[in-house]
Design a protein around this motif. Structure first.
Motif, PDB file in Angstrom:
ATOM      1  N   GLU A  31       0.839  -1.202   0.000  1.00  0.00           N
ATOM      2  CA  GLU A  31       0.000   0.000   0.000  1.00  0.00           C
ATOM      3  C   GLU A  31       0.876   1.254   0.000  1.00  0.00           C
ATOM      4  O   GLU A  31       0.593   2.233  -0.707  1.00  0.00           O
ATOM      5  CB  GLU A  31      -0.924   0.008   1.216  1.00  0.00           C
ATOM      6  N   TRP A  32       1.928   1.231   0.781  1.00  0.00           N
ATOM      7  CA  TRP A  32       2.873   2.352   0.840  1.00  0.00           C
ATOM      8  C   TRP A  32       3.480   2.595  -0.545  1.00  0.00           C
ATOM      9  O   TRP A  32       3.576   3.733  -1.000  1.00  0.00           O
ATOM     10  CB  TRP A  32       3.946   2.030   1.869  1.00  0.00           C
ATOM     11  N   ALA A  33       3.854   1.507  -1.209  1.00  0.00           N
ATOM     12  CA  ALA A  33       4.450   1.628  -2.550  1.00  0.00           C
ATOM     13  C   ALA A  33       3.470   2.250  -3.535  1.00  0.00           C
ATOM     14  O   ALA A  33       3.839   3.108  -4.354  1.00  0.00           O
ATOM     15  CB  ALA A  33       4.900   0.250  -3.035  1.00  0.00           C
ATOM     16  N   LEU A  34       2.210   1.821  -3.495  1.00  0.00           N
ATOM     17  CA  LEU A  34       1.212   2.367  -4.411  1.00  0.00           C
ATOM     18  C   LEU A  34       1.010   3.863  -4.187  1.00  0.00           C
ATOM     19  O   LEU A  34       0.852   4.634  -5.144  1.00  0.00           O
ATOM     20  CB  LEU A  34      -0.114   1.618  -4.233  1.00  0.00           C
ATOM     21  N   LEU A  75      10.084  -0.980  -2.248  1.00  0.00           N
ATOM     22  CA  LEU A  75       9.149  -1.629  -1.321  1.00  0.00           C
ATOM     23  C   LEU A  75       8.518  -2.864  -1.953  1.00  0.00           C
ATOM     24  O   LEU A  75       8.337  -3.893  -1.294  1.00  0.00           O
ATOM     25  CB  LEU A  75       8.060  -0.631  -0.900  1.00  0.00           C
ATOM     26  N   ILE A  76       8.162  -2.776  -3.225  1.00  0.00           N
ATOM     27  CA  ILE A  76       7.595  -3.943  -3.914  1.00  0.00           C
ATOM     28  C   ILE A  76       8.610  -5.078  -3.955  1.00  0.00           C
ATOM     29  O   ILE A  76       8.261  -6.261  -3.776  1.00  0.00           O
ATOM     30  CB  ILE A  76       7.123  -3.547  -5.321  1.00  0.00           C
ATOM     31  N   GLY A  83       6.315  -6.174 -13.614  1.00  0.00           N
ATOM     32  CA  GLY A  83       6.450  -6.625 -14.998  1.00  0.00           C
ATOM     33  C   GLY A  83       6.309  -8.114 -15.214  1.00  0.00           C
ATOM     34  O   GLY A  83       6.483  -8.584 -16.346  1.00  0.00           O
ATOM     35  N   ARG A  84       5.993  -8.889 -14.184  1.00  0.00           N
ATOM     36  CA  ARG A  84       5.780 -10.339 -14.354  1.00  0.00           C
ATOM     37  C   ARG A  84       4.310 -10.566 -14.737  1.00  0.00           C
ATOM     38  O   ARG A  84       3.519 -11.098 -13.956  1.00  0.00           O
ATOM     39  CB  ARG A  84       6.142 -11.075 -13.068  1.00  0.00           C
ATOM     40  N   CYS A 129       1.996  -7.381  -6.896  1.00  0.00           N
ATOM     41  CA  CYS A 129       3.453  -7.183  -7.003  1.00  0.00           C
ATOM     42  C   CYS A 129       3.956  -7.610  -8.378  1.00  0.00           C
ATOM     43  O   CYS A 129       4.769  -6.900  -9.005  1.00  0.00           O
ATOM     44  CB  CYS A 129       4.172  -7.970  -5.915  1.00  0.00           C
ATOM     45  N   HIS A 130       3.491  -8.768  -8.844  1.00  0.00           N
ATOM     46  CA  HIS A 130       3.911  -9.241 -10.170  1.00  0.00           C
ATOM     47  C   HIS A 130       3.513  -8.239 -11.256  1.00  0.00           C
ATOM     48  O   HIS A 130       4.314  -7.928 -12.163  1.00  0.00           O
ATOM     49  CB  HIS A 130       3.268 -10.599 -10.472  1.00  0.00           C
TER      50      HIS A 130
END
Length: 523
Positions: free
Chosen positions: A194-197, A211-212, A244-245, A239-240
């Motif tokens: 959530e922090w990363a977003l 963070l991801i 880019g996964r 996360c993927h």
């Protein structure tokens, strides 16, 4: 689950199973962590009724916490707040470890913040923090309380505090069961995501990517351990998609999303719609991506959740229909996001101020307790008595108590034994005090008890105290020792001054002494 046991490879909720019948509470919290919030409410109905029938108020309180979590997740915030306020009021009645009180305050803070009552919520966060500063830093209670503090901080966008709380939560872990550690680490990973977003929305993409990158190995590890956690899989799908996964994100979504929608697990469904939308947008499927973001928006309950999907919809529209209109819309939303991010700094300042206020309040309370407490017994002293007698009202009663032949006890057995006797009596008096009732030691062998009861009920309390003291095994203190009490009771009359109430109770005390001691006298 029987006897509070967790099934193999099930993800537990981050709560401490307090109370004599923890299995009741654990079933409720297990349903909550799996996202079955409607079922949680039904299970809570049953568990609360059983706990009350058994007289198990502590387990009942933990079940109420589970109900509050479910109501919060369903967006029924007013109902959740009502329970939070009840639980805080119960703290004064039931008492309990500091970490338990800190947990309840943090859980209440989370609801208040979601309701937009930021000042009140941060005040509760500050109170929770001060309690945890002095609580034992190991064990299930501290573990659970720190997890709740982290969730409350996260709800206020205080990500740094939430991160620190979750780290302390993990450091306090002392159970051999990996299930509890997995629950804490997955909660921590959800915080990072959530922090990363949010960081990504304000243009701090490198920090967001870092963070991801921290999330993914944690999520993969526990999923590889066989932990049944759709939430962990949904987080990994996001996360993927962000890293880019794309094929791996599609695989998780295709396997899990239909099942989560069918079982009504809205939180997991929302995350999977986000992952699916991000993956579709990365492959240029704009319309399909917008469909997924709108589906996630439909499941969003909280403002921050709605804003996330609105932002992704705006980004997608700007990519699909490049031009002045969509770019202007995106810039407007971006300005709004920046303003909300700036509010974080204001909230950090507000929390520091609230923490300082709570510290000052605690210092004043401690100083007041020291000034109004008897150092030998820990009961109130004469200063406390004068304060209470001046505020006594009709409907209450005053019980005065003298230890029979206390001077002879000191002379025969020593003042050390006499002090032990006074300490034992103080413990009995304290045990018979309910909320807002106060036990006092004037000095010497003289005690008083302010009871919030009628004369009839006060007589029953006084007789119980007298019998407990009379029947106590005083030989364990000193062979041959006996201790009895003389008591005088008076119930406050309408409009009666406190001094007059005291004089009547004192007159009754002397009646009891003249009648042979070891008895109660009342009007």
């Amino acid at each position: 689950m029987r006897n509070g046991a967790l099934p193999k490879n099930r993800l537990p909720v981050l709560v401490s199973p307090y109370g004599p019948h923890p299995g009741l509470a654990l079933r409720v919290h297990d349903l909550t962590i799996r996202g079955h919030h409607t079922e949680t409410l039904l299970a809570a109905d049953e568990a609360e009724a059983i706990a009350l029938t058994l007289g198990d108020l502590r387990t009942h309180r933990i079940v109420r916490l589970g109900r509050m979590y479910a109501l919060n997740a369903l967006g029924r915030l007013d109902e959740a707040l009502q329970i939070a306020e009840e639980l805080i009021a119960d703290q004064a009645l039931l008492g309990g470890p500091k970490a338990t009180d800190a947990k309840i305050l943090a859980d209440a803070a989370r609801v208040l913040i979601h309701l937009g009552r930021i000042d009140d919520g941060l005040h509760h966060v500050a109170r929770s923090m001060t309690l945890l500063d002095v609580a034992p830093r190991q064990g299930a209670r501290y573990f659970s309380a720190m997890s709740s503090l982290g969730e409350a901080a996260r709800s206020a966008d205080l990500f740094e505090l939430a991160d620190d709380a979750m780290q302390r939560c993990l450091e306090s872990f002392d159970s051999p069961d990996d299930l509890y550690r997995s629950g804490a680490e997955l909660t921590h990973a959800e915080l990072w995501l959530e922090w990363a977003l949010r960081l990504e929305q304000v243009g701090r993409t490198e920090e967001a990517a870092g963070l991801i990158a921290r999330c993914e190995p944690v999520l993969r590890y526990w999923l590889e351990q066989g932990i049944d956690t759709p939430l962990g899989a949904a987080l990994l799908a996001v996360c993927h998609a962000k890293s880019g996964r794309i094929a791996e994100a599609f695989a998780i979504v295709g396997d899990l999303l239909p099942r989560m929608r069918a079982t009504g697990q809205l939180h997991e469904s929302r995350l999977l719609h986000l992952a699916h939308g991000l993956a579709l947008r990365a492959t240029g499927e704009w319309r399909a991506a917008r469909r997924e973001f709108r589906a996630g928006l439909e499941h969003a309950v909280l403002r921050a959740e709605r804003l996330l999907f609105q932002y992704e919809l705006a980004v997608t529209a700007a990519l699909e229909f490049p031009g002045e209109a969509t770019q202007s819309m995106l810039e407007s939303l971006h300005d709004h996001v920046q303003a909300l991010w700036q509010l974080r700094m204001d909230r950090r300042t507000m929390l520091r101020q609230a923490y300082r206020r709570v510290e000052l309040e605690a210092a004043r309370t401690s100083a007041d307790m020291a000034a109004t407490s008897d150092p030998l017994t820990g009961l109130g002293n004469r200063r406390m008595f004068d304060r209470r007698i001046g505020a006594v009202m009709a409907g209450g009663s005053l019980l005065l108590i003298d230890v029979d032949h206390f001077k002879a006890i000191n002379d025969r057995y020593s003042h050390g034994v006499g002090d032990r006797v006074l300490g034992e009596i103080a413990g009995v008096l304290r045990a018979h005090c309910r909320h807002d009732e106060v036990a006092i030691r004037f000095g010497g062998d003289e005690f008083a008890l302010f009871l919030a009861t009628t004369e009839k009920e006060a007589r029953q309390v006084a007789e119980r105290i007298r019998r407990v003291i009379e029947s106590r095994d005083w030989d364990a203190v000193m062979p041959g020792l006996t201790v009895t009490l003389s008591m005088g009771l008076a119930a406050c009359r309408p409009g009666e001054a406190g001094r007059d109430l005291y004089d009547r109770a004192d007159a009754h005390l002397y009646v009891a002494k003249r009648a042979g001691r070891n008895q109660l006298a009342a009007a």
